[in-house]
Write an enzyme that holds these catalytic residues in place. Structure first.
Site, PDB file in Angstrom:
ATOM      1  N   LYS A 417      29.448 131.800 -45.839  1.00 32.62           N
ATOM      2  CA  LYS A 417      30.423 130.805 -45.387  1.00 32.62           C
ATOM      3  C   LYS A 417      31.508 131.418 -44.508  1.00 32.62           C
ATOM      4  O   LYS A 417      32.309 130.691 -43.905  1.00 32.62           O
ATOM      5  CB  LYS A 417      31.035 130.106 -46.602  1.00 32.62           C
ATOM      6  CG  LYS A 417      30.032 129.231 -47.348  1.00 32.62           C
ATOM      7  CD  LYS A 417      30.631 128.590 -48.573  1.00 32.62           C
ATOM      8  CE  LYS A 417      29.624 127.649 -49.245  1.00 32.62           C
ATOM      9  NZ  LYS A 417      28.393 128.337 -49.673  1.00 32.62           N
ATOM     10  N   ASN A 455      24.140 131.604 -51.045  1.00 35.32           N
ATOM     11  CA  ASN A 455      24.435 131.033 -52.352  1.00 35.32           C
ATOM     12  C   ASN A 455      23.683 131.771 -53.448  1.00 35.32           C
ATOM     13  O   ASN A 455      22.554 132.215 -53.253  1.00 35.32           O
ATOM     14  CB  ASN A 455      24.039 129.561 -52.369  1.00 35.32           C
ATOM     15  CG  ASN A 455      24.882 128.737 -51.407  1.00 35.32           C
ATOM     16  OD1 ASN A 455      25.927 128.243 -51.762  1.00 35.32           O
ATOM     17  ND2 ASN A 455      24.417 128.612 -50.171  1.00 35.32           N
ATOM     18  N   SER A 460      28.596 130.142 -61.404  1.00 40.91           N
ATOM     19  CA  SER A 460      29.496 129.016 -61.635  1.00 40.91           C
ATOM     20  C   SER A 460      29.770 128.324 -60.314  1.00 40.91           C
ATOM     21  O   SER A 460      30.094 128.959 -59.320  1.00 40.91           O
ATOM     22  CB  SER A 460      30.808 129.508 -62.262  1.00 40.91           C
ATOM     23  OG  SER A 460      31.481 130.383 -61.385  1.00 40.91           O
TER      24      SER A 460
END
Length: 637
Positions: A417, A455, A460
């Site tokens: 990201k 990812n 979590s």
């Protein structure tokens, strides 16, 4: 009634051994009563004081003998509700042995009591023992009958519901008050003396009939529908339980409400896992003092486990969450003892410069793995100042202190990201990369590097736990866009990548993993629903179990993530790890950006913070314009 309920509460809180000693005490206390009654029958009158005093030694010995015989025969262990013919026979034997003992002792000391007295004693003692138990059982049962009953609604007036009601009516603690059923043909009817109501009447019935619980007696209904119904009822403040059919209870079928099969994150990668394909690297960490920031997180904790296997001299767990640090310290301490590794838990923030410098010096840190970060995109988007303070200023504080302390290697855990970010979390991680790249360009001792990956399945905030939770509740599974894709890796893969790539670093390196083709999230959702034993409800299958609902892209969310900012990449000693070729800011530009960032954080000024992003981060202008448009400060183009 109140005293009976209090008695029940007192009895039920006693331990089993305490109850047994109470029964034993009762039986011992009956000995003098039975002996007095036997003497009265012999004399046809109550015995006088002198006559009682004459038999006082015998009575004392009988008390002890009574306790010993009862303990030896385990009579006091027989429960009141199980005190029937066999237990009464044991008590009769106990009474006879007690009478024989009394007769023998009386003859041995020259007593003159006739044998009939001891026969009477045995008979009276047996009568008292049986009667006292009957009274105690009656008191307990009476208290049970008068305690408040659990009032339940039975959802489902079919065969299973009727069988359930019939069974509940034999239970002293539960009272069924009504049926609920979706079948309009049954609504308004009376079944087994209970009215059948429509589902719309549940709220009224719960209020007027003081319902404590709803029992779902519909074993033929799909599990997804039961989960949805259960959630709806719980939202009304009702306790809900689901009942399998009686055939299933007997073991003739599959249990109705079974736990979802455990989700194994690696099964959704769409490629072979790389855990076993990342050998080496342990030598770099063996015998060193290693500090891991963010040690309690998903990646940080796995890094700790894998570092521990490398047998470092010391492992410092740096974590801001007290609970996460406590759990990790408890887990690792047992393993560390066997491997002779010193575990040092440190509770604190990477933004605390004095603490960071002291820990690096006191623990003689040689390698820092920096995993501490706020990573949840929506939260950082709503709290950008806090996100940048932790992710950027915290990274600068720790990385700079590491250089000053002479740390050999500093490895930043980054994210895809950060590549041309479309959200504030990604922008904060890109600025953290720029900070580390700047320090690397000026460092003469510490080797700074970064590891960037996509990812992490099962961490979590990732989609796996989110989808699993939604499936457990019966759906719907929410997805922002049907075409959205992401790169994925497992937590062990990510940790191993960091450790191995860190050994290749020469300074300022940005490592990325060949993660294969990106995974389409819509396909992932379908796979998880089917893996749980459900079917997807869509236009082609309107009778399916769980719907996939599209909610629209969130602010700052990309359809497709990237791993590289530049055009090229070169290989490393491992075929699955690449080294990115990327430009970075100059020392003057980074210094100016950090001054502006510190000022924005000090003033808690979100607008000034977005201006910093617009100026110093690739793609930051578009991010700032989108944020301003979302706040209504600019017209949509």
């Amino acid at each position: 009634m109140g005293k009976l309920v209090e008695l029940l509460g007192f009895i039920t809180h006693l331990s089993r051994s305490t109850k047994q000693w109470m029964v034993l005490t009762n039986d011992v206390a009956l000995v003098p009563v039975a002996f007095l009654a036997a003497l009265s029958l012999q004399l046809n009158r109550p015995p006088l004081g002198a006559e009682l005093q004459q038999h006082w030694p015998l009575l004392l010995m009988l008390l002890a003998i009574c306790a010993l015989i009862e303990i030896g025969m385990n009579i006091h262990r027989v429960q009141l509700k199980a005190y029937e013919s066999r237990a009464i026979a044991l008590s009769a034997t106990h009474a006879v042995l007690l009478a024989l003992s009394a007769g023998l002792i009386d003859r041995a000391v020259g007593g003159t009591l006739p044998g009939a007295t001891f026969v009477s004693f045995a008979m009276v003692y047996l009568l008292l023992a049986v009667s006292s138990r009957a009274v105690m059982l009656k008191l307990v049962l009476s208290a049970y009958r008068h305690r408040p009953k659990l009032r339940v609604l039975v959802y489902g007036a079919g065969r299973t519901g009727q069988q359930l009601v019939a069974a509940l009516r034999t239970d002293e603690t539960v009272r069924p008050v009504a049926y609920i059923d979706d079948n309009k043909m049954l609504q308004g009817a009376i079944v087994q003396g209970l009215h059948v109501h429509p589902p719309a009447a549940i709220a009224r019935l719960a209020r007027t009939k003081h319902v404590d619980r709803v029992l779902l007696a519909m074993p033929s209904v799909p599990r997804a529908r039961l989960a949805q119904l259960s959630r709806q009822l719980e939202e009304k403040g009702l306790d809900v339980q689901t009942l399998p059919s009686f055939a299933q209870l007997a073991g003739n079928g599959v249990p109705l409400v079974e736990q979802l099969r455990p989700v194994v994150p690696g099964q959704f990668l769409g490629r072979a896992p790389l855990d076993a394909e990342l050998p080496g690297g342990s030598e770099t960490y063996r015998g060193t003092s290693v500090m891991i920031s963010g040690a309690g997180g998903s990646i940080g904790s796995e890094l700790c486990r894998q570092i521990l296997a490398c047998r470092p001299r010391r492992l410092v767990l740096f974590e801001m969450s007290e609970l996460a640090l406590y759990k990790l310290d408890q887990e690792l301490s047992a393993l560390a003892t066997e491997q002779q590794v010193e575990i040092v838990p440190i509770l604190g923030s990477v933004c605390d410069a004095p603490l960071v410098r002291r820990v690096l010096a006191d623990q003689e840190i040689e390698i820092v793995l920096h995993a501490a970060a706020y990573k949840h995109v929506p939260l950082v988007e709503s709290n950008p100042v806090s996100g940048f303070a932790n992710n950027v200023l915290g990274t600068h504080t720790l990385a700079q202190a590491a250089g000053e302390a002479g740390v050999a290697r500093f490895i930043l855990i980054s994210t895809d990201k950060a590549v041309r970010p479309k959200n504030m979390m990604g922008a904060s991680k890109r600025m953290a990369e720029l900070v580390v790249q700047d320090l690397a360009s000026r460092s003469t001792g510490t080797i700074y590097s970064m590891v960037r990956f996509g990812n992490v399945l099962g961490s979590s905030g990732s989609v796996i736990p989110l989808f699993h939770d939604q499936i457990c509740k019966g759906g719907p599974v929410t997805l922002t866009h049907r075409e959205v894709t992401r790169y994925f890796m497992t937590i062990p893969e990510a940790a191993r990548l960091v450790l191995v790539a860190g050994t290749f670093a020469t300074g300022g390196d940005v490592f990325v993993l060949d993660m294969g083709a990106p995974v389409q999230i819509y396909d992932l959702a379908r796979q998880m629903i089917e893996a749980a034993g459900y079917t997807v409800r869509d236009e082609t299958n309107p009778d399916g179990d769980i719907e996939i609902r599209l909610t629209g892209l969130r602010a700052g969310e990309k359809l497709h993530e990237e791993l590289l900012i530049g055009e090229g990449q070169i290989g490393t000693p491992h075929p699955k790890i690449m080294l990115a070729r990327e430009a970075h800011l100059s020392e003057i530009e980074v210094a100016a950006g950090m001054r502006a960032l510190r000022a924005a954080v000090t003033e808690h000024a979100s607008a000034a913070l977005r201006a910093v992003v617009a100026r110093w981060v690739e793609g930051g202008k578009a991010l700032a314009l989108a944020a301003a448009e979302a706040r209504g400060q600019l017209p949509a183009s």
